[in-house]
Design a protein around this motif. Structure first.
Motif, mmCIF file in Angstrom:
data_model
loop_
_atom_site.group_PDB
_atom_site.id
_atom_site.type_symbol
_atom_site.label_atom_id
_atom_site.label_comp_id
_atom_site.label_asym_id
_atom_site.label_seq_id
_atom_site.Cartn_x
_atom_site.Cartn_y
_atom_site.Cartn_z
ATOM 1 N N VAL A 12 0.837 -1.201 0.000
ATOM 2 C CA VAL A 12 0.000 0.000 0.000
ATOM 3 C C VAL A 12 0.869 1.247 0.000
ATOM 4 C CG1 VAL A 12 -1.691 1.327 1.329
ATOM 5 C CG2 VAL A 12 -1.960 -1.134 1.074
ATOM 6 N N TYR A 13 1.914 1.262 0.808
ATOM 7 C CA TYR A 13 2.805 2.420 0.879
ATOM 8 C C TYR A 13 3.511 2.651 -0.459
ATOM 9 C CZ TYR A 13 2.377 2.977 5.970
ATOM 10 O OH TYR A 13 1.923 3.211 7.240
ATOM 11 N N GLU A 14 3.959 1.585 -1.113
ATOM 12 C CA GLU A 14 4.623 1.721 -2.410
ATOM 13 C C GLU A 14 3.667 2.289 -3.460
ATOM 14 O OE1 GLU A 14 6.117 -2.152 -3.280
ATOM 15 O OE2 GLU A 14 7.983 -1.832 -2.164
ATOM 16 N N TYR A 15 2.438 1.778 -3.450
ATOM 17 C CA TYR A 15 1.451 2.273 -4.413
ATOM 18 C C TYR A 15 1.169 3.756 -4.173
ATOM 19 C CZ TYR A 15 -2.801 2.870 -7.089
ATOM 20 O OH TYR A 15 -3.733 3.330 -7.980
ATOM 21 N N LEU A 16 0.992 4.131 -2.908
ATOM 22 C CA LEU A 16 0.695 5.523 -2.574
ATOM 23 C C LEU A 16 1.856 6.435 -2.931
ATOM 24 C CD1 LEU A 16 -1.358 7.448 -1.345
ATOM 25 C CD2 LEU A 16 -0.379 6.956 0.888
ATOM 26 N N LEU A 17 3.081 5.986 -2.697
ATOM 27 C CA LEU A 17 4.240 6.795 -3.045
ATOM 28 C C LEU A 17 4.405 6.914 -4.555
ATOM 29 C CD1 LEU A 17 6.636 8.400 -1.966
ATOM 30 C CD2 LEU A 17 7.977 6.312 -2.049
ATOM 31 N N ARG A 18 4.104 5.855 -5.279
ATOM 32 C CA ARG A 18 4.236 5.877 -6.738
ATOM 33 C C ARG A 18 3.169 6.769 -7.378
ATOM 34 N NH1 ARG A 18 4.151 0.700 -7.530
ATOM 35 N NH2 ARG A 18 1.918 0.566 -7.856
ATOM 36 N N GLU A 19 1.910 6.639 -6.951
ATOM 37 C CA GLU A 19 0.800 7.357 -7.581
ATOM 38 C C GLU A 19 0.527 8.719 -6.960
ATOM 39 O OE1 GLU A 19 -0.860 6.318 -10.291
ATOM 40 O OE2 GLU A 19 0.426 4.563 -10.363
ATOM 41 N N GLY A 20 0.660 8.838 -5.642
ATOM 42 C CA GLY A 20 0.356 10.087 -4.964
ATOM 43 C C GLY A 20 -1.098 10.200 -4.542
ATOM 44 N N VAL A 21 -1.945 9.354 -5.070
ATOM 45 C CA VAL A 21 -3.378 9.355 -4.772
ATOM 46 C C VAL A 21 -3.843 7.910 -4.706
ATOM 47 C CG1 VAL A 21 -5.665 9.997 -5.637
ATOM 48 C CG2 VAL A 21 -3.745 11.514 -6.017
ATOM 49 N N HIS A 33 -8.613 -4.664 -2.510
ATOM 50 C CA HIS A 33 -8.591 -3.352 -3.138
ATOM 51 C C HIS A 33 -8.256 -3.518 -4.612
ATOM 52 C CE1 HIS A 33 -6.853 0.675 -4.012
ATOM 53 N NE2 HIS A 33 -7.917 1.052 -3.331
ATOM 54 N N LYS A 34 -8.904 -2.752 -5.460
ATOM 55 C CA LYS A 34 -8.773 -2.929 -6.906
ATOM 56 C C LYS A 34 -7.336 -2.724 -7.402
ATOM 57 C CE LYS A 34 -10.212 0.274 -9.680
ATOM 58 N NZ LYS A 34 -11.000 1.228 -10.454
ATOM 59 N N ASP A 35 -6.628 -1.751 -6.858
ATOM 60 C CA ASP A 35 -5.308 -1.407 -7.372
ATOM 61 C C ASP A 35 -4.162 -2.139 -6.677
ATOM 62 O OD1 ASP A 35 -6.433 0.411 -9.175
ATOM 63 O OD2 ASP A 35 -6.512 1.955 -7.619
ATOM 64 N N THR A 36 -4.316 -2.439 -5.398
ATOM 65 C CA THR A 36 -3.193 -2.993 -4.635
ATOM 66 C C THR A 36 -3.309 -4.488 -4.365
ATOM 67 O OG1 THR A 36 -4.275 -2.441 -2.554
ATOM 68 C CG2 THR A 36 -2.775 -0.807 -3.479
ATOM 69 N N LYS A 37 -4.463 -5.083 -4.578
ATOM 70 C CA LYS A 37 -4.715 -6.507 -4.316
ATOM 71 C C LYS A 37 -4.517 -6.864 -2.837
ATOM 72 C CE LYS A 37 -5.241 -6.990 -8.730
ATOM 73 N NZ LYS A 37 -6.325 -6.194 -9.204
ATOM 74 N N VAL A 38 -4.752 -5.887 -1.968
ATOM 75 C CA VAL A 38 -4.701 -6.042 -0.515
ATOM 76 C C VAL A 38 -6.144 -5.925 -0.038
ATOM 77 C CG1 VAL A 38 -3.843 -4.929 1.602
ATOM 78 C CG2 VAL A 38 -2.394 -5.057 -0.408
ATOM 79 N N PRO A 39 -6.538 -6.613 1.052
ATOM 80 C CA PRO A 39 -7.920 -6.452 1.536
ATOM 81 C C PRO A 39 -8.284 -4.976 1.736
ATOM 82 C CG PRO A 39 -6.868 -8.247 2.685
ATOM 83 C CD PRO A 39 -5.814 -7.610 1.839
#
Length: 165
Positions: A12-21, A33-39
């Protein structure tokens, strides 16, 4: 209290840092979750924690949480992930746009909606005010007069007066 694995937290942290949103649907029974494949519940709890530390800004609209990364959030995520300063979110990058002047020949080739400025303009062709003279059907005055005091003048629907014989 939800126990979140380090792997899910890092994802989740990597996705948030990469996208910003990141967008989280308000459905906590959602499997992943659709983008991160985490619950989805884990994503929401992590971002709720980041919000309480003032690292993200949240906007809620139509059963979706929109989390935007702040500047101090970027430094926190870099520190917690052990990433160098070179990595920045996509939303922080400036996009180079190519603005070229249009040639005179390009103006005729380009398709337009509704024609040129002399066209209807997408508002029904009557000035954009409902099609009744521009005032929604109200034409002023006190209605249609059939006879006045002398019985000689009659007001027509256009507002002009006519004399009767």
């Amino acid at each position: 209290m939800v126990i979140i694995s380090k792997r899910n937290k890092r994802t989740v942290y990597e996705y948030l840092l990469r996208e910003g949103v990141i967008v989280v649907k308000k459905d906590f029974n959602l499997k992943e979750h659709k983008d991160t494949k985490v619950p989805n519940l884990h994503v929401w709890m992590l971002l709720k924690s980041l919000k309480s530390r003032d690292h993200v800004e949240v906007v809620y609209n139509w059963h979706h949480y929109y989390y935007y990364l702040k500047n101090q959030g970027v430094t926190f995520l870099r520190h917690s992930l052990g990433i160098t300063e070179e990595v920045i979110p996509i939303t922080y990058m400036k996009v180079k746009k190519n603005y070229y002047g249009a040639d005179e020949g390009d103006a005729e080739d380009r398709p337009r909606r509704g024609g040129a400025r002399g066209g209807r303009g997408g508002r029904g062709g009557r000035g954009g005010r409902g099609g009744r003279g521009g005032r929604g059907g109200f034409r002023g005055g006190r209605g249609e007069n059939t006879e006045t005091a002398g019985g000689e003048q009659q007001e027509t629907t256009a507002g002009a007066t006519e004399t009767q014989q």
